[in-house]
Design a protein around this motif. Structure first.
Motif, PDB file in Angstrom:
ATOM      1  N   LEU A  22       0.823  -1.206   0.000  1.00  0.00           N
ATOM      2  CA  LEU A  22       0.000   0.000   0.000  1.00  0.00           C
ATOM      3  C   LEU A  22       0.859   1.258   0.000  1.00  0.00           C
ATOM      4  CD1 LEU A  22      -2.736   1.375   0.095  1.00  0.00           C
ATOM      5  CD2 LEU A  22      -2.753   1.061   2.583  1.00  0.00           C
ATOM      6  N   LEU A  23       1.900   1.290   0.826  1.00  0.00           N
ATOM      7  CA  LEU A  23       2.773   2.468   0.868  1.00  0.00           C
ATOM      8  C   LEU A  23       3.506   2.654  -0.458  1.00  0.00           C
ATOM      9  CD1 LEU A  23       4.269   2.162   4.470  1.00  0.00           C
ATOM     10  CD2 LEU A  23       2.518   3.762   3.683  1.00  0.00           C
ATOM     11  N   SER A  24       3.953   1.565  -1.055  1.00  0.00           N
ATOM     12  CA  SER A  24       4.637   1.655  -2.349  1.00  0.00           C
ATOM     13  C   SER A  24       3.701   2.194  -3.421  1.00  0.00           C
ATOM     14  CB  SER A  24       5.175   0.278  -2.761  1.00  0.00           C
ATOM     15  OG  SER A  24       6.146  -0.187  -1.847  1.00  0.00           O
ATOM     16  N   ARG A  25       2.432   1.840  -3.322  1.00  0.00           N
ATOM     17  CA  ARG A  25       1.453   2.278  -4.306  1.00  0.00           C
ATOM     18  C   ARG A  25       1.267   3.793  -4.300  1.00  0.00           C
ATOM     19  NH1 ARG A  25      -3.552  -0.288  -2.741  1.00  0.00           N
ATOM     20  NH2 ARG A  25      -2.361  -2.201  -2.987  1.00  0.00           N
ATOM     21  N   ILE A  26       1.526   4.443  -3.146  1.00  0.00           N
ATOM     22  CA  ILE A  26       1.334   5.894  -3.073  1.00  0.00           C
ATOM     23  C   ILE A  26       2.665   6.641  -3.152  1.00  0.00           C
ATOM     24  CG2 ILE A  26      -0.790   5.625  -1.758  1.00  0.00           C
ATOM     25  CD1 ILE A  26       0.824   6.580   0.726  1.00  0.00           C
ATOM     26  N   ILE A  28       5.730   5.812  -1.696  1.00  0.00           N
ATOM     27  CA  ILE A  28       6.743   5.592  -0.656  1.00  0.00           C
ATOM     28  C   ILE A  28       7.420   4.265  -0.979  1.00  0.00           C
ATOM     29  CG2 ILE A  28       7.173   5.269   1.818  1.00  0.00           C
ATOM     30  CD1 ILE A  28       4.689   6.949   2.358  1.00  0.00           C
ATOM     31  N   GLU A  29       8.535   4.332  -1.679  1.00  0.00           N
ATOM     32  CA  GLU A  29       9.195   3.124  -2.173  1.00  0.00           C
ATOM     33  C   GLU A  29       9.858   2.382  -1.018  1.00  0.00           C
ATOM     34  OE1 GLU A  29      10.208   0.011  -3.668  1.00  0.00           O
ATOM     35  OE2 GLU A  29       9.025   1.368  -4.940  1.00  0.00           O
ATOM     36  N   CYS A  30       9.247   1.285  -0.638  1.00  0.00           N
ATOM     37  CA  CYS A  30       9.766   0.520   0.500  1.00  0.00           C
ATOM     38  C   CYS A  30       9.711  -0.976   0.222  1.00  0.00           C
ATOM     39  CB  CYS A  30       9.002   0.862   1.771  1.00  0.00           C
ATOM     40  SG  CYS A  30       7.202   0.744   1.626  1.00  0.00           S
ATOM     41  N   SER A  31       9.814  -1.344  -1.058  1.00  0.00           N
ATOM     42  CA  SER A  31       9.753  -2.759  -1.416  1.00  0.00           C
ATOM     43  C   SER A  31      10.928  -3.547  -0.841  1.00  0.00           C
ATOM     44  CB  SER A  31       9.716  -2.923  -2.940  1.00  0.00           C
ATOM     45  OG  SER A  31      10.840  -2.301  -3.541  1.00  0.00           O
ATOM     46  N   HIS A  32      12.006  -2.831  -0.456  1.00  0.00           N
ATOM     47  CA  HIS A  32      13.178  -3.513   0.120  1.00  0.00           C
ATOM     48  C   HIS A  32      12.999  -3.794   1.608  1.00  0.00           C
ATOM     49  CE1 HIS A  32      13.635   0.756   0.892  1.00  0.00           C
ATOM     50  NE2 HIS A  32      14.559   0.505   1.792  1.00  0.00           N
ATOM     51  N   VAL A  33      11.933  -3.285   2.187  1.00  0.00           N
ATOM     52  CA  VAL A  33      11.671  -3.520   3.610  1.00  0.00           C
ATOM     53  C   VAL A  33      11.132  -4.935   3.776  1.00  0.00           C
ATOM     54  CG1 VAL A  33      10.318  -2.801   5.609  1.00  0.00           C
ATOM     55  CG2 VAL A  33      11.184  -1.080   4.013  1.00  0.00           C
ATOM     56  N   GLY A 218      -5.057   5.476  -3.151  1.00  0.00           N
ATOM     57  CA  GLY A 218      -4.378   4.217  -3.445  1.00  0.00           C
ATOM     58  C   GLY A 218      -5.260   3.016  -3.184  1.00  0.00           C
ATOM     59  N   MET A 219      -6.053   3.075  -2.129  1.00  0.00           N
ATOM     60  CA  MET A 219      -6.961   1.963  -1.816  1.00  0.00           C
ATOM     61  C   MET A 219      -8.051   1.848  -2.866  1.00  0.00           C
ATOM     62  SD  MET A 219      -7.194   2.683   2.256  1.00  0.00           S
ATOM     63  CE  MET A 219      -8.740   1.793   2.449  1.00  0.00           C
TER      64      MET A 219
END
Length: 226
Positions: A22-26, A28-33, A218-219
């Protein structure tokens, strides 16, 4: 400015993947988390966000005391922990239900409306991870129960005589069926929520409001895509 940064607490476990998505969709690139790295703190300067990874049940505490400005926590956790936080948004994922369940051979009789008659469970023992939720539910029916708090294998308790029933969260009900337990009363439905520290919500209101707006969009985009 430090005031422009938001510290967001994300839950370990099954909710982490949905939270990151959800955060990546808006933006906030955090796919590495991820949990596998054992890293618990991530600095995302491009998004002016810091992410901390916590045990799901601890997130309301981190948010209440200001160690995190925002957090994602299940409604079940919020009800049980009862922390002083601001609930901002229903994120719609992590769905589960609170139920009362009992061994199949010991369920109470049914009433004319086809619901189980719970009156015979007054003053009985209930095994649960959620004693606050259990007591509130039965109190609302004018009943008292004796909660026994357990941290796992709740389904075992009525099978070995530790308690007459359980209050637990279920998603599909498969675990209840495998342990020959039958749902005798629904309590409530729960999903993941975005929560905020009360001071941060005032001090960083514009930033938080902007984030909440993006999450709503995003939702909706995700629902449309499905």
């Amino acid at each position: 400015m430090e005031n422009d940064f938001l510290t967001i607490a994300l839950p370990k476990g099954k909710l982490l993947i949905d939270s990151i998505e959800l955060l990546s969709r808006i933006g906030i690139e955090c796919s590495h988390v991820n949990e596998d790295s054992r890293k618990l703190f991530y600095d995302l300067p491009n998004s002016k966000v810091k992410i901390i990874i916590c045990r799901a049940t601890d997130i309301p505490t981190y948010v209440e005391y200001g160690a995190a400005d925002l957090g994602i926590a299940g409604k079940d956790t919020l009800l049980e922990e009862n922390k002083d936080v601001v609930e901002l948004l229903d994120l719609k994922f992590g769905y589960c239900r609170f139920v009362v369940a009992m061994p199949e051979g010991r369920v109470p009789p049914k009433l004319p409306n086809d619901e189980y008659d719970l009156s015979g469970l007054n003053h009985q023992r209930v095994a649960t991870k959620f004693p606050r939720v259990a007591e509130a539910f039965f109190s609302g029916l004018g009943m008292q129960v004796s909660p026994i708090k357990l941290h796992g294998n709740i389904e075992l308790a009525p099978c070995v005589g530790l308690a007459e029933m359980i209050v637990d969260i279920v998603s599909t009900g498969k675990t209840l069926r495998e342990n020959h337990l039958l749902e005798v009363a629904p309590i409530l439905e729960a999903t993941s929520r975005l929560i905020a520290n009360r001071v941060a919500y005032r001090m960083k209101y514009e930033r938080i409001r902007d984030l909440v707006g993006k999450l709503r969009i995003g939702m909706n985009e995700d629902v449309t895509a499905k």
